[in-house]
Design a protein around this motif. Structure first.
Motif, PDB file in Angstrom:
ATOM      1  N   ILE A 295      50.048  83.114 102.861  1.00  0.00           N
ATOM      2  CA  ILE A 295      50.839  83.387 101.650  1.00  0.00           C
ATOM      3  C   ILE A 295      52.232  82.791 101.782  1.00  0.00           C
ATOM      4  N   GLU A 296      52.836  82.978 102.945  1.00  0.00           N
ATOM      5  CA  GLU A 296      54.193  82.480 103.181  1.00  0.00           C
ATOM      6  C   GLU A 296      54.273  80.961 103.007  1.00  0.00           C
ATOM      7  N   ALA A 297      53.267  80.241 103.506  1.00  0.00           N
ATOM      8  CA  ALA A 297      53.297  78.777 103.450  1.00  0.00           C
ATOM      9  C   ALA A 297      53.381  78.272 102.011  1.00  0.00           C
ATOM     10  N   ARG A 298      52.563  78.829 101.118  1.00  0.00           N
ATOM     11  CA  ARG A 298      52.586  78.380  99.725  1.00  0.00           C
ATOM     12  C   ARG A 298      53.872  78.798  99.024  1.00  0.00           C
ATOM     13  N   LEU A 299      54.321  80.032  99.233  1.00  0.00           N
ATOM     14  CA  LEU A 299      55.547  80.485  98.576  1.00  0.00           C
ATOM     15  C   LEU A 299      56.758  79.703  99.067  1.00  0.00           C
ATOM     16  N   GLU A 300      56.791  79.371 100.345  1.00  0.00           N
ATOM     17  CA  GLU A 300      57.886  78.538 100.861  1.00  0.00           C
ATOM     18  C   GLU A 300      57.916  77.189 100.146  1.00  0.00           C
ATOM     19  N   GLN A 301      56.742  76.612  99.903  1.00  0.00           N
ATOM     20  CA  GLN A 301      56.678  75.329  99.200  1.00  0.00           C
ATOM     21  C   GLN A 301      57.191  75.472  97.780  1.00  0.00           C
ATOM     22  N   ILE A 302      56.796  76.554  97.104  1.00  0.00           N
ATOM     23  CA  ILE A 302      57.273  76.795  95.733  1.00  0.00           C
ATOM     24  C   ILE A 302      58.787  76.964  95.710  1.00  0.00           C
ATOM     25  N   PHE A 303      59.316  77.775  96.618  1.00  0.00           N
ATOM     26  CA  PHE A 303      60.755  78.020  96.655  1.00  0.00           C
ATOM     27  C   PHE A 303      61.538  76.765  97.029  1.00  0.00           C
ATOM     28  N   ASN A 304      61.019  75.982  97.952  1.00  0.00           N
ATOM     29  CA  ASN A 304      61.727  74.772  98.364  1.00  0.00           C
ATOM     30  C   ASN A 304      61.814  73.751  97.239  1.00  0.00           C
ATOM     31  N   LYS A 305      60.787  73.685  96.390  1.00  0.00           N
ATOM     32  CA  LYS A 305      60.852  72.776  95.242  1.00  0.00           C
ATOM     33  C   LYS A 305      61.927  73.232  94.259  1.00  0.00           C
ATOM     34  N   SER A 306      62.028  74.550  94.065  1.00  0.00           N
ATOM     35  CA  SER A 306      63.094  75.073  93.204  1.00  0.00           C
ATOM     36  C   SER A 306      64.455  74.821  93.846  1.00  0.00           C
ATOM     37  N   LYS A 307      64.548  74.997  95.141  1.00  0.00           N
ATOM     38  CA  LYS A 307      65.822  74.809  95.839  1.00  0.00           C
ATOM     39  C   LYS A 307      66.306  73.369  95.722  1.00  0.00           C
ATOM     40  N   GLU A 308      65.398  72.421  95.783  1.00  0.00           N
ATOM     41  CA  GLU A 308      65.779  71.020  95.679  1.00  0.00           C
ATOM     42  C   GLU A 308      66.491  70.719  94.364  1.00  0.00           C
ATOM     43  N   VAL A 309      65.910  71.210  93.262  1.00  0.00           N
ATOM     44  CA  VAL A 309      66.521  70.918  91.958  1.00  0.00           C
ATOM     45  C   VAL A 309      67.787  71.731  91.750  1.00  0.00           C
ATOM     46  N   LEU A 310      67.838  72.941  92.305  1.00  0.00           N
ATOM     47  CA  LEU A 310      69.040  73.764  92.170  1.00  0.00           C
ATOM     48  C   LEU A 310      70.189  73.193  92.991  1.00  0.00           C
ATOM     49  N   ASP A 311      69.883  72.618  94.150  1.00  0.00           N
ATOM     50  CA  ASP A 311      70.924  71.985  94.968  1.00  0.00           C
ATOM     51  C   ASP A 311      71.526  70.775  94.264  1.00  0.00           C
ATOM     52  N   GLU A 312      70.714  70.057  93.477  1.00  0.00           N
ATOM     53  CA  GLU A 312      71.207  68.855  92.794  1.00  0.00           C
ATOM     54  C   GLU A 312      72.281  69.182  91.764  1.00  0.00           C
ATOM     55  N   ILE A 313      72.234  70.392  91.209  1.00  0.00           N
ATOM     56  CA  ILE A 313      73.233  70.785  90.205  1.00  0.00           C
ATOM     57  C   ILE A 313      74.170  71.869  90.736  1.00  0.00           C
ATOM     58  N   ASP A 314      74.111  72.123  92.041  1.00  0.00           N
ATOM     59  CA  ASP A 314      74.987  73.109  92.695  1.00  0.00           C
ATOM     60  C   ASP A 314      74.861  74.502  92.099  1.00  0.00           C
ATOM     61  N   ALA A 315      73.686  74.818  91.583  1.00  0.00           N
ATOM     62  CA  ALA A 315      73.494  76.116  90.933  1.00  0.00           C
ATOM     63  C   ALA A 315      73.502  77.274  91.932  1.00  0.00           C
ATOM     64  N   LEU A 316      73.160  77.009  93.193  1.00  0.00           N
ATOM     65  CA  LEU A 316      73.124  78.081  94.186  1.00  0.00           C
ATOM     66  C   LEU A 316      74.523  78.567  94.550  1.00  0.00           C
ATOM     67  N   GLU A 317      75.555  77.894  94.046  1.00  0.00           N
ATOM     68  CA  GLU A 317      76.924  78.351  94.250  1.00  0.00           C
ATOM     69  C   GLU A 317      77.309  79.450  93.258  1.00  0.00           C
ATOM     70  N   LEU A 318      76.495  79.645  92.234  1.00  0.00           N
ATOM     71  CA  LEU A 318      76.802  80.673  91.230  1.00  0.00           C
ATOM     72  C   LEU A 318      76.750  82.068  91.862  1.00  0.00           C
ATOM     73  N   PRO A 319      77.673  82.956  91.501  1.00  0.00           N
ATOM     74  CA  PRO A 319      77.781  84.259  92.176  1.00  0.00           C
ATOM     75  C   PRO A 319      76.655  85.237  91.886  1.00  0.00           C
ATOM     76  N   GLY A 320      75.895  85.003  90.817  1.00  0.00           N
ATOM     77  CA  GLY A 320      74.851  85.965  90.449  1.00  0.00           C
ATOM     78  C   GLY A 320      73.616  85.916  91.322  1.00  0.00           C
ATOM     79  N   GLY A 321      73.463  84.875  92.136  1.00  0.00           N
ATOM     80  CA  GLY A 321      72.301  84.773  92.999  1.00  0.00           C
ATOM     81  C   GLY A 321      71.028  84.501  92.218  1.00  0.00           C
ATOM     82  N   ILE A 322      69.918  85.054  92.705  1.00  0.00           N
ATOM     83  CA  ILE A 322      68.601  84.783  92.135  1.00  0.00           C
ATOM     84  C   ILE A 322      67.913  86.081  91.751  1.00  0.00           C
ATOM     85  N   VAL A 323      67.270  86.070  90.595  1.00  0.00           N
ATOM     86  CA  VAL A 323      66.429  87.175  90.153  1.00  0.00           C
ATOM     87  C   VAL A 323      64.996  86.666  90.079  1.00  0.00           C
TER      88      VAL A 323
END
Length: 440
Positions: A295-323
């Motif tokens: 389960i972890e392997a697939r979810l890590e892949q899903i999250f990493n794809k989201s992280k890649e696009v979020l890093d491109e727009i610096d969205a992970l710097e937003l203070p609200g975090g992730i829901v």
């Protein structure tokens, strides 16, 4: 403030079709009916078989009608974020009329002025969302009607999507015998509904992990700024379990629900359970840790794809975090895994409605709540898109209940076939130029 009345939300998901009937009284949502049917005819978030999709809609509508004791005729239907584009729009007009008092017609006209742009033939405008109006240079006005002015300006957001997706959704709903009251962009409804005012203002990321796809949405400055769709979801986890353990898809789904955990550190290598393996006469013992690692392997892949696009727009710097929300977000340990991958604060959103306390229902509840809270100004701007003269929310339906009774609902989920590979990677490049300065 929610408009008093009856509202019906329809979420045509990749794995299931969900329907919610809600009555709003004194700003309170009372859910009186729910339907949940296995989704057929949907692939990679879009309709690929109209007849099968219509049948799934009719089954879900039938369940909701039976439980609510009403006949449903009109619905607010969700539109997925597949290849959705968001852009700023602006319009300006001279106020008509001798009195120079701003009327409904002026609001419609200024919205029409904001729509004067070139839209590619394969795309269409889904919605226009007014953000604020300016009257003779005075800014920050939410509803200019009744004011005196010479020049009226509107600033808003324009949402466009593939014409094929929008047309097929509307076609399926109408062929099912229903009227489309509102076409609601699902991630917009989601971010508007489940986030607090502070989270919307300072910036928060919502990741909706459905059965067939994962949608990442960014809300900042009380506006939906960015969406991305990854064609992987909860069913891919089930497929991985089925493949690795050589068991049937149904058995794999049961294992995921009954024993699954997304964070292997929380599990035990000594705790075992039997698995029916194809080609073997006796069940095989599998430990919790091994299942969790799948389960972890697939979810890590899903999250990493989201992280890649979020890093491109610096969205992970937003203070609200992730829901996190969506059906697959109910897997234990998923919050801990997401915190490890994203390295920001992560929390899980679960609806707080009796019988529906499961993130699988977040989307359809959000569609209903968003429709109920649409303003008259929005409806006037919407009429500039549709060409209709709108005087009240078209999502509101005054039903006459056939039976008045209390109903409890079970938060169950039904699944369809897994989806194919990701086709939405190109959206980042399209919108990055527009949003590159947003998160600086």
């Amino acid at each position: 403030m929610a408009n008093t009345g009856m509202y019906v939300g329809l979420d045509i998901g990749t794995t299931s079709v969900k329907v919610i009937v809600a009555e709003y009284v004194d700003r309170q949502m009372n859910i009186i009916g729910v339907g949940n049917a296995k989704s057929e005819g949907i692939n990679r978030g879009i309709v690929v078989d109209i007849d099968k999709t219509v049948q799934a809609i009719q089954r879900a509508i039938g369940q909701a009608e039976e439980k609510a004791g009403i006949k449903i005729r009109q619905v607010s239907v969700g539109v997925p974020a597949n290849l959705l584009e968001v852009e700023n729009c602006q319009g300006m007009i001279a106020v008509s009329g001798d009195s120079k008092e701003i009327t409904d017609e002026d609001v419609r006209n200024v919205a029409s002025a904001a729509l004067v742009r070139s839209v590619p033939p394969e795309r269409q405008i889904i919605a226009i969302q007014p953000q604020e109006f300016t009257v003779d240079g005075f800014e920050g006005i939410k509803d200019p009607r009744g004011m005196i002015g010479v020049r009226l300006e509107m600033f808003g957001l324009l949402f466009t999507g593939p014409k094929t997706i929008v047309h097929n959704i509307r076609k399926c709903v109408e062929k099912a015998g229903l009227i489309v009251g509102e076409m609601v962009i699902t991630p917009l409804a989601l971010t508007e509904t489940i986030l607090s005012d502070g989270e919307k203002d300072f910036g928060t990321i919502v990741i909706d992990i459905g059965g067939g796809q994962t949608t990442t949405a960014v809300m900042h400055d009380k506006q939906l700024k960015f969406t991305h769709v990854n064609q992987e979801g909860g069913e891919f986890i089930t497929k991985d379990i089925s493949t690795v353990l050589n068991t049937s898809f149904n058995n794999a789904e049961a294992l995921k629900i009954n024993y699954g955990d997304a964070f292997p550190a929380r599990t035990s290598a000594s705790e075992e359970f039997p698995v029916d393996v194809i080609g073997k006469s006796e069940p095989v013992k599998i430990d919790e840790r091994y299942l969790s690692e799948i389960i972890e392997a697939r979810l890590e892949q899903i999250f990493n794809k989201s992280k890649e696009v979020l890093d491109e727009i610096d969205a992970l710097e937003l203070p609200g975090g992730i829901v996190l929300t969506g059906g697959a977000a109910s897997i234990p340990g998923i919050v801990e895994l997401a915190q490890e991958v994203f390295d920001v604060n992560v929390k899980l959103y679960v609806p707080n409605h009796m019988g529906l306390r499961n993130p699988v229902f977040t989307n359809v509840i959000s569609i209903v709540d968003y429709s109920a809270n649409l303003s008259e100004v929005y409806q006037l701007a919407k009429s500039a898109v549709t060409g209709e003269k709108v005087t009240q929310s078209q999502a509101t339906v005054n039903y006459q209940p056939e039976v008045a009774h209390e109903t409890s609902f079970e938060a169950t989920e039904e699944f369809s076939v897994p989806e194919e590979e990701n086709e939405a990677e190109g959206i980042v490049g399209k919108v990055k130029g527009f949003f590159s300065s947003i998160f600086e």
